[in-house]
Design an enzyme around this catalytic site. Structure first.
Site, short mmCIF file in Angstrom:
data_model
loop_
_atom_site.label_atom_id
_atom_site.label_comp_id
_atom_site.label_asym_id
_atom_site.label_seq_id
_atom_site.Cartn_x
_atom_site.Cartn_y
_atom_site.Cartn_z
N ASN A 16 -35.60 -14.83 11.27
CA ASN A 16 -34.68 -15.74 11.94
C ASN A 16 -33.78 -14.96 12.91
OD1 ASN A 16 -32.95 -17.86 12.60
ND2 ASN A 16 -31.65 -17.46 10.83
N LEU A 17 -33.81 -15.35 14.19
CA LEU A 17 -32.97 -14.67 15.18
C LEU A 17 -31.69 -15.43 15.49
CD1 LEU A 17 -33.51 -16.54 17.87
CD2 LEU A 17 -35.50 -15.10 18.13
N ILE A 18 -31.48 -16.57 14.84
CA ILE A 18 -30.34 -17.43 15.18
C ILE A 18 -29.02 -16.77 14.86
CG2 ILE A 18 -29.23 -19.64 14.68
CD1 ILE A 18 -32.05 -20.80 14.25
N GLU A 19 -28.93 -16.08 13.71
CA GLU A 19 -27.67 -15.43 13.35
C GLU A 19 -27.31 -14.34 14.35
OE1 GLU A 19 -25.32 -13.55 9.49
OE2 GLU A 19 -27.49 -13.75 9.43
N GLU A 21 -33.42 -19.50 2.94
CA GLU A 21 -33.35 -20.92 2.61
C GLU A 21 -32.06 -21.26 1.86
OE1 GLU A 21 -37.69 -19.89 3.03
OE2 GLU A 21 -35.94 -19.00 2.09
N LEU A 28 -26.08 -5.85 1.03
CA LEU A 28 -26.53 -7.24 1.09
C LEU A 28 -25.42 -8.13 1.62
CD1 LEU A 28 -28.42 -7.60 -2.32
CD2 LEU A 28 -29.42 -7.34 -0.05
N GLY A 29 -25.81 -9.16 2.37
CA GLY A 29 -24.84 -10.16 2.81
C GLY A 29 -23.92 -9.72 3.92
N GLU A 30 -24.29 -8.67 4.66
CA GLU A 30 -23.43 -8.18 5.73
C GLU A 30 -24.10 -8.23 7.10
OE1 GLU A 30 -20.10 -5.20 4.03
OE2 GLU A 30 -22.01 -4.23 4.50
N PRO A 53 -33.32 -2.85 6.50
CA PRO A 53 -34.58 -3.39 5.96
C PRO A 53 -34.41 -4.80 5.43
CG PRO A 53 -34.19 -1.14 5.18
CD PRO A 53 -32.92 -1.61 5.82
#
Length: 442
Positions: A355-358, A65, A329-331, A282
């Protein structure tokens, strides 16, 4: 009757506060972020009162979010350069990500626990003039306190699964007044809008999913593509894996790994393709060590992303490992760009999917299980577009991934479909921005 129900709910939330403190203390042992500024959750703040702050409150409970909120906040700042944001978070990962959204004059705190006293202190201290709740976060006392102070609340990028609808209907004396008091609801899909209407909501618009407007980090994508090229190997990724799913994944690839050690040129699942590398990322960072231990219990050799000085091709440990663990994280854009196909975490157990959009935006085709109820329309659209394939279980998922890699034409078609799927569904940010203009002018 509704007043009585709300009073009983408020009493329950007050009584639950010591249990929440205990839970936060336990979580902080694995994720120290949960131990920070705990008093904020109960409406006690170190920031000075901002009587004329003119703040716009944005609530983004978790990491996903928060990243979605970043798209809207960027658009709002472009149109309203002096805008000050009051950002609230609910999880440690969301709070850490939220720091990147802040500008001078912004405020970032934990969301208030939904007790009557805590939310009253929150509104009286910060006095936001508008609240934007991202996706799902509607709490009875929060909405009631905003209404008592004439603070309009808008549910942005709203989604409501069938499971969430059933829960809301089961507590209708609380959920009906809470949803009904919102100033506006902007739903992601027509199906979401129908479910909101079952709660008595007058949906103000169906704008699509803001996540389609996200542009994956270009530097990360470039790095991932360079690593993949250096590998000269195909990569199958298990993205945002959840507890209860990883064991089945490791079981499938462990037999392959053991056979490959004995006869390196042979892949027992698909003997006609070059054996791929397997990568698992994960969903929850506090489980990195747990997931590694689980892989090793299945006889798999593990190499962690944090141990690579450069890419995996430059690491002897990585190239000899059976499975790579994405422990950063964030990669995600880097991991998707490194991978040729991704298994969708949360969809192989009744967890609702991720979410599969990325993944699609990075041109990484997806293989998903049966449980995508948190992202029903996005998953269905991706499947119809050829950007995703749906399977019954983990064995079929691994097999389908390998078969796709063995067919270059089919794989390239899935990559092209992934890019087309995301490009064709953009535009929700501008629709949301236009709808918010009257409220921002008030």
């Amino acid at each position: 009757m509704n007043r009585i129900i709300l009073s009983l709910y408020s009493l329950l939330m007050w009584v639950a506060q010591p249990f929440l403190r205990g839970k936060l203390a336990r979580r902080s042992l694995q994720e120290p972020g949960y131990g920070e500024a705990v008093q904020e959750r109960f409406g006690h703040y170190s920031q000075p009162e901002e009587a004329q702050a003119d703040l716009v409150w944005v609530h983004a409970v978790s990491l996903g979010e928060t990243r979605t909120a970043a798209l809207l906040v960027k658009a709002l700042r472009a149109e309203h350069p002096g805008l000050r944001i009051l950002l609230t978070s609910g999880t440690a990962t969301g709070r850490a990500e939220g720091e990147s959204l802040l500008r001078e004059g912004d405020i970032h705190i934990w969301q208030p626990w939904d007790s009557a006293a805590a939310v009253a202190r929150f509104f009286d201290h910060f006095k936001p003039r508008l609240g934007l709740l991202m996706e799902t976060e509607v709490w009875p006392n929060l909405v009631a306190a905003a209404g008592a102070r004439a603070v309009p609340l808008v549910l942005v990028n709203g989604r409501l699964s069938e499971k969430s609808l059933r829960k809301a209907l089961a507590i209708s004396p609380l959920s009906y007044p809470a949803f009904g008091a919102l100033a506006a609801v902007y739903a992601q899909t027509g199906d979401d809008a129908k479910r909101f209407r079952q709660l008595g909501v007058d949906v103000a618009g169906v704008f699509g999913n803001l996540k389609f407007d996200a542009r994956p980090d270009m530097d990360q994508q470039a790095t991932g593509k360079a690593w993949r090229q250096a590998l000269a190997r195909q990569v199958v990724m298990f993205a945002s894996s959840r507890e209860g799913e990883e064991g089945a994944f490791f079981k499938e690839i462990s037999a392959t790994a053991q056979q490959r050690r004995a006869t390196p040129a042979i892949d027992v699942i698909a003997a006609d393709i070059f054996p791929p590398k397997f990568l698992i990322v994960p969903r929850h960072p506090q489980r990195f060590d747990e997931v590694q231990a689980l892989a090793e219990q299945h006889g798999l050799r593990v190499s962690r992303r944090s141990g690579w000085a450069a890419g995996p091709a430059d690491s002897e440990e990585a190239m000899s490992a059976d499975v790579w663990l994405g422990d950063s994280l964030g990669e995600m854009a880097l991991y998707y760009a490194l991978s040729d196909v991704a298994l969708l975490g949360g969809s192989f157990e009744p967890l609702g999917g991720q979410n599969l959009i990325e993944a699609a935006a990075c041109g990484c085709p997806v293989v998903m299980g049966l449980h995508t109820f948190n992202f029903t329309e996005a998953a269905d659209l991706a499947e119809a577009a050829g950007a995703a394939r749906r399977v019954a279980d983990m064995p079929e998922a691994v097999h389908t991934s390998l078969v796709l890699l063995a067919r270059p034409d089919a794989h390239q078609a899935a990559v092209a479909a992934s890019f087309a799927f995301t490009a064709g569904n953009r535009g929700a940010t501008q629709k949301t921005l236009a709808a918010l203009r009257p409220l921002l002018r008030r």
